[in-house]
Write an enzyme that holds these catalytic residues in place. Structure first.
Site, PDB file in Angstrom:
ATOM      1  N   ARG A 172      36.060   3.684  16.611  1.00 24.90           N
ATOM      2  CA  ARG A 172      34.739   4.024  16.804  1.00 24.90           C
ATOM      3  C   ARG A 172      33.873   3.012  16.111  1.00 24.90           C
ATOM      4  O   ARG A 172      32.814   2.491  16.609  1.00 24.90           O
ATOM      5  CB  ARG A 172      34.514   5.484  16.138  1.00 24.90           C
ATOM      6  CG  ARG A 172      33.083   5.681  16.737  1.00 24.90           C
ATOM      7  CD  ARG A 172      32.707   7.103  16.041  1.00 24.90           C
ATOM      8  NE  ARG A 172      32.677   7.165  14.670  1.00 24.90           N
ATOM      9  CZ  ARG A 172      33.242   7.882  13.838  1.00 24.90           C
ATOM     10  NH1 ARG A 172      33.904   9.026  14.220  1.00 24.90           N
ATOM     11  NH2 ARG A 172      33.061   7.725  12.359  1.00 24.90           N
ATOM     12  N   TYR A 187      10.568   3.483  30.340  1.00 26.56           N
ATOM     13  CA  TYR A 187      11.782   4.078  31.092  1.00 26.56           C
ATOM     14  C   TYR A 187      11.595   5.552  31.046  1.00 26.56           C
ATOM     15  O   TYR A 187      11.981   6.087  29.858  1.00 26.56           O
ATOM     16  CB  TYR A 187      13.140   3.411  30.505  1.00 26.56           C
ATOM     17  CG  TYR A 187      14.220   3.785  31.258  1.00 26.56           C
ATOM     18  CD1 TYR A 187      14.479   3.584  32.785  1.00 26.56           C
ATOM     19  CD2 TYR A 187      15.142   4.596  30.464  1.00 26.56           C
ATOM     20  CE1 TYR A 187      15.713   4.113  33.182  1.00 26.56           C
ATOM     21  CE2 TYR A 187      16.263   5.110  31.037  1.00 26.56           C
ATOM     22  CZ  TYR A 187      16.619   4.788  32.428  1.00 26.56           C
ATOM     23  OH  TYR A 187      17.540   5.278  33.004  1.00 26.56           O
ATOM     24  N   ASP A 189      12.371  -2.879  24.455  1.00 24.61           N
ATOM     25  CA  ASP A 189      13.441  -2.786  25.424  1.00 24.61           C
ATOM     26  C   ASP A 189      13.280  -3.940  26.391  1.00 24.61           C
ATOM     27  O   ASP A 189      12.307  -4.270  27.219  1.00 24.61           O
ATOM     28  CB  ASP A 189      13.046  -1.419  26.305  1.00 24.61           C
ATOM     29  CG  ASP A 189      14.155  -1.324  27.498  1.00 24.61           C
ATOM     30  OD1 ASP A 189      14.554  -2.181  27.955  1.00 24.61           O
ATOM     31  OD2 ASP A 189      14.118  -0.017  27.708  1.00 24.61           O
ATOM     32  N   LYS A 211      22.665  -3.196  33.613  1.00 26.03           N
ATOM     33  CA  LYS A 211      21.802  -3.838  34.439  1.00 26.03           C
ATOM     34  C   LYS A 211      22.328  -5.302  34.588  1.00 26.03           C
ATOM     35  O   LYS A 211      23.427  -5.358  35.156  1.00 26.03           O
ATOM     36  CB  LYS A 211      20.304  -3.633  33.932  1.00 26.03           C
ATOM     37  CG  LYS A 211      19.838  -2.482  33.766  1.00 26.03           C
ATOM     38  CD  LYS A 211      19.838  -1.259  34.894  1.00 26.03           C
ATOM     39  CE  LYS A 211      19.724  -0.009  34.955  1.00 26.03           C
ATOM     40  NZ  LYS A 211      18.297   0.257  34.014  1.00 26.03           N
TER      41      LYS A 211
HETATM   42  C1  PLP Z   1      18.379   1.601  33.015  1.00 29.75           C
HETATM   43  C2  PLP Z   1      17.365   1.328  32.033  1.00 29.75           C
HETATM   44  C3  PLP Z   1      17.559   2.044  30.728  1.00 29.75           C
HETATM   45  C4  PLP Z   1      18.669   3.000  30.656  1.00 29.75           C
HETATM   46  O1  PLP Z   1      19.954   2.385  30.896  1.00 29.75           O
HETATM   47  P1  PLP Z   1      21.236   3.297  31.261  1.00 29.75           P
HETATM   48  O2  PLP Z   1      22.503   2.184  30.824  1.00 29.75           O
HETATM   49  O3  PLP Z   1      21.098   3.457  32.830  1.00 29.75           O
HETATM   50  O4  PLP Z   1      21.178   4.556  30.415  1.00 29.75           O
HETATM   51  C5  PLP Z   1      16.765   1.619  29.692  1.00 29.75           C
HETATM   52  N1  PLP Z   1      15.842   0.720  29.812  1.00 29.75           N
HETATM   53  C6  PLP Z   1      15.452   0.329  31.099  1.00 29.75           C
HETATM   54  C7  PLP Z   1      14.239  -0.380  31.285  1.00 29.75           C
HETATM   55  C8  PLP Z   1      16.150   0.572  32.112  1.00 29.75           C
HETATM   56  O5  PLP Z   1      15.495   0.075  33.229  1.00 29.75           O
END
Ligand code: PLP
Length: 395
Positions: free
Chosen positions: A61, A114, A186, A211
């Protein structure tokens, strides 16, 4: 050690970095990629080794050579002190916030955050005694007017989800610094390839690696990178929350990272081309894309970013639901679905009026978010243009 084994100190171009960072082939018998280490137990050779606590790997972990490779690469790309990996981008948000916020604290989130991050604040943080205020993402240095004695952190998202307003990270960070308030960015849209929030004054930069870093829509993953001041809080949060990514996912993120530069260049070019084409369509009221010259966020984008990804939105003029359905349902190349950052093009409708509380959203028609993938631009435009023909005849 062999010559390729430490690319982290050489100050190379980002395109070179994404290829070489975090790899130590000669620690893996010369094999180019760090393999998938699966494991919970890590053996200690002696009692003394257990007591000394100097063994680099101690428990699955905590870290494996696979997770270490990705952490090192992301830390260097973001220009941070350390990175914590999480099982999703949402877990990156919750881990980063819980690293700092405690009962009785107040935090600030942008109104275009988000959306599942908003749910985390409204459902989980509230229950833990942490109060959230949503702010106008264009607030800039006036964010200082929302600070309270118990404000612990500000989350920024550049540009914000769905509506793509571009916040002034340096102005927000400058206001927060004097007050000892943490700034968490973010950075999913730009990735550390096109924006480095820590160099703009943020303390933490997080990515939904799901992403663009993974880049193939085949894994969930998050990264949280802190500056020297923030790093120990992030490590503590990771250890106490027990968040850790899967071995295979970590490998897929490392693999995606190697082609991030070429993919992003293409997403950028095609994204701008399709956005400009959409801006000229009579059905479109406006395009929300910070890299377009007419966009309200363009000046900040030019100042703080070295590129744009392939994600943007358009606001349509009023259109009957059945005509919109005719447009969307018949698209051949654009899939409809959540998430983005893979090689394929996507479109999804959204309604900002359903969740905003600090700002008012102006229509006039429905909004669509586009992710422009790696297909040929002409083919994508052809698909959209057929879609508009269907829309017109279904009115
Ligand atoms: C998709 C997204 C997230 C979350 O990501 P996941 O892997 O789907 O949990 C966080 N911030 C932004 C800006 C996103 O587009």
């Amino acid at each position: 050690m062999a010559k390729k084994d430490d690319s982290s100190e050489r100050g190379e171009q980002p395109e070179t970095e994404v290829v070489h960072l975090g790899r130590k082939p000669f620690e893996q018998h010369g094999f180019v990629n760090t393999p998938v280490y699966r494991g919970s137990t890590v053996l200690y050779p002696t009692l003394d080794a257990i007591k000394q606590r100097t063994q680099p790997f101690t428990y699955g972990r905590r870290a494996t050579p696979t997770t270490k490779a990705l952490e090192d690469a992301i830390t260097h790309l973001e220009g941070g002190a350390a990175t914590v990996l999480t099982a999703s981008g949402l877990a990156a948000i919750s881990t980063a916030v819980l690293a700092f916020a405690e009962s009785g604290d107040h935090i600030l989130m942008p109104d275009n955050v988000y959306q599942p991050g908003r749910a985390f604040a409204d459902k989980m943080l509230k229950k833990l005694g942490v109060e959230t205020t949503y702010y106008d993402p264009l607030i800039g240095r006036d964010i200082a007017g929302l600070f309270r004695p118990n404000t612990k952190l500000v989350l920024v998202e550049a540009p914000g989800s769905q509506t793509f307003e571009m916040p002034d990270i340096p102005a927000i960070a400058a206001a927060a610094r004097g007050q000892n308030i943490w700034v968490i960015a973010d950075n999913t849209w730009a990735t550390p390839f096109f924006c480095k929030p820590l160099s703009l004054g943020a303390d933490v930069s997080l990515e939904a690696a799901t992403k663009y870093i993974v880049g193939h829509a085949d894994a969930m993953m998050g990264t949280v990178t802190g500056n020297a001041r923030a790093a120990k809080y992030l490590d503590n949060a990771k250890e106490t929350l027990g968040t850790c990514p899967g071995s295979e996912e970590t490998y897929l993120a490392l693999r995606g990272l190697r082609t991030l530069a070429v993919r992003l260049e293409r997403h950028q070019q095609s994204g701008i081309a399709v956005a400009e084409w959409l801006a000229g369509r009579p059905e479109v009221d406006r395009v929300l894309h910070p890299a377009l010259p007419g966009d309200a966020g363009n000046a900040i984008w030019k100042r703080d970013f070295s590129g744009a990804s392939g994600l943007f939105a358009v606001v349509l003029k009023p259109v009957p639901e059945k005509a919109l359905a005719a447009f969307l349902d018949g698209l051949k190349l654009f899939g409809m679905g959540y998430s983005w950052g893979g090689y394929e093009s996507l479109v999804i409708p959204f309604d900002p009026t359903s969740y905003r509380t600090a700002t008012r959203w102006r229509g006039p028609g429905p909004a669509l978010r586009f992710h422009i993938g790696l297909e040929a631009v002409d083919d994508l435009i052809h698909d959209l243009s057929e879609g508009f023909a269907r829309l017109e005849s279904a009115r």
